[in-house]
Design an enzyme around this catalytic site. Structure first.
Site, short mmCIF file in Angstrom:
data_model
loop_
_atom_site.label_atom_id
_atom_site.label_comp_id
_atom_site.label_asym_id
_atom_site.label_seq_id
_atom_site.Cartn_x
_atom_site.Cartn_y
_atom_site.Cartn_z
N ARG A 161 0.83 -1.23 0.00
CA ARG A 161 0.00 0.00 0.00
C ARG A 161 0.85 1.27 0.00
O ARG A 161 0.51 2.27 0.64
CB ARG A 161 -0.96 0.03 1.20
N SER A 212 -10.64 -0.03 3.45
CA SER A 212 -9.95 -0.25 4.73
C SER A 212 -9.37 1.09 5.19
O SER A 212 -8.62 1.74 4.45
CB SER A 212 -8.81 -1.25 4.54
N GLU A 302 -4.67 4.20 6.01
CA GLU A 302 -4.48 3.93 4.58
C GLU A 302 -5.15 5.05 3.79
O GLU A 302 -4.66 5.50 2.76
CB GLU A 302 -5.10 2.56 4.23
#
Ligand SMILES: Cc1cc2nc3c(=O)[nH]c(=O)nc-3n(C[C@H](O)[C@H](O)[C@H](O)COP(=O)(O)OP(=O)(O)OC[C@H]3O[C@@H](n4cnc5c(N)ncnc54)[C@H](O)[C@@H]3O)c2cc1C
Length: 306
Positions: A161, A212, A302
């Site tokens: 990520r 998320s 995130e």
């Protein structure tokens, strides 16, 4: 020619459906238009922010007293097995176009919302596949100088990520080159459909959220072991799911105002309809605190808090 607009509501442009307006706003569909928008900001002494598919951002309640450069779908083309696409192209749409041409390999990414540029910045992934696996090279523009340059895959600094472009926000992704495999169209469609049903089973659909909210953190060995024993599965790269940690600290279903840590997928902080950005941040803060107190693990967002 770009058209600068004023006081444009941003909430409808995000999957969270939260946040106030942009003082200045512009849709851009090409690298030249991004350059023009950057020049406008520089000439008028304005700070600016980039918004693309809006599927991984939280906009403040008071909005952004800036120019918002909204990167939307632009040109894409195929040459052999290579796809070249403007960063604002929708990832799912590009996958449809590739499938039609008998190109694929990236079907596990099917259903990730947002643009291919946004996907590159966060190295979006699902089910063990990441956009980096298909990326050949990237063209990006420097927001300070307006100059562009090519980045090889190695220079993109892809990690879980993460990418160079997330680390160094001076660079905006303008063009993405991906290498795809030859595949029969109907085979690719089948794989996409399989991914979609897996997503429907494992992820939350049709909720007001940014996917998320936290990244899965690297955890101390004893926490990894606890997770592995409880779930009877191996943790990947020493990481444990943030959702599992949230559940363990008893915050599954926790609410602040209209924001809730989902019951089914606690790492989805959901806008139940009336959430403000303040609610989401307060809830996120409480979760981070609880996880830190219990496990000495710092959860990192995130989603981008703009
Ligand atoms: C229901 C749901 C499911 C999701 N599932 C997944 C999943 O399975 N896997 C996964 O990885 N993610 C998932 N996400 C998160 C999200 O879809 C991805 O992070 C996506 O790649 C973000 O792209 P975007 O265009 O929407 O970016 P935005 O949300 O518009 O922007 C995110 C950040 O990237 C920056 N940015 C956007 N475009 C550029 C660019 N061209 N150059 C530089 N910076 C840029 C923005 O400034 C912002 O900081 C999910 C989200 C939702 C709502």
């Amino acid at each position: 020619m770009i058209e600068i607009q004023k006081n444009i509501p941003l909430a409808p442009l995000t999957t969270f459906q939260i946040g106030g307006p942009a003082r200045y706003f512009v849709d851009v569909t090409s690298e030249d238009q991004i350059r023009e928008a950057i020049s406008f900001a520089h000439d008028n002494g304005l700070a600016f922010e980039v918004l693309a598919g809006g599927s991984n951002v939280l906009i403040p309640d008071i909005g952004l007293d800036k120019l918002v450069i909204h990167i939307v779908a632009g040109h894409h083309s195929f040459s052999g097995r290579e796809l070249e696409a403007f960063g604002g192209c929708n990832l799912k749409e590009l996958m449809h176009r590739a499938t039609e041409r008998g190109l694929g390999g990236w079907e596990k990414l099917y259903g990730i919302p947002g643009t291919i540029g946004g996907a590159i910045r966060g190295n979006a992934g699902a089910f063990g596949s990441e956009i980096k696996d298909f990326t050949h090279q990237i063209k990006a523009i420097n927001r300070n100088t307006g100059k562009s340059r090519l980045f090889t895959r190695a220079e993109c600094g892809f990690m879980y990520r993460h990418s160079f472009f997330k680390h160094d926000a001076r660079w905006l992704v303008t063009t993405v080159h991906v290498h795809l495999d030859k595949i029969r169209s109907n085979q690719s469609m089948l794989l996409c459909a399989e991914t979609l049903s897996e997503r429907e089973r494992r992820h939350l659909q049709n909720v007001q959220a940014a996917g998320s909210f936290f990244m899965n953190p690297v955890a101390p060995e004893e926490v990894q072991k606890k997770f592995e024993v409880e779930k009877n599965t191996k943790s990947r790269e020493g990481r444990v799911p943030a959702g599992w940690l949230i559940e363990k600290v008893g915050m599954k279903g926790a609410r602040v105002g209209g924001a809730m840590a989902s019951e089914q997928h606690p790492n989805y902080l959901v806008n139940t309809g009336v959430a403000t950005a303040t609610d989401v941040l307060e809830l996120a803060g409480r979760i981070q605190e609880a996880v830190y107190q219990e496990f000495a693990i710092e959860l990192q967002e995130e989603a981008s808090i703009l």
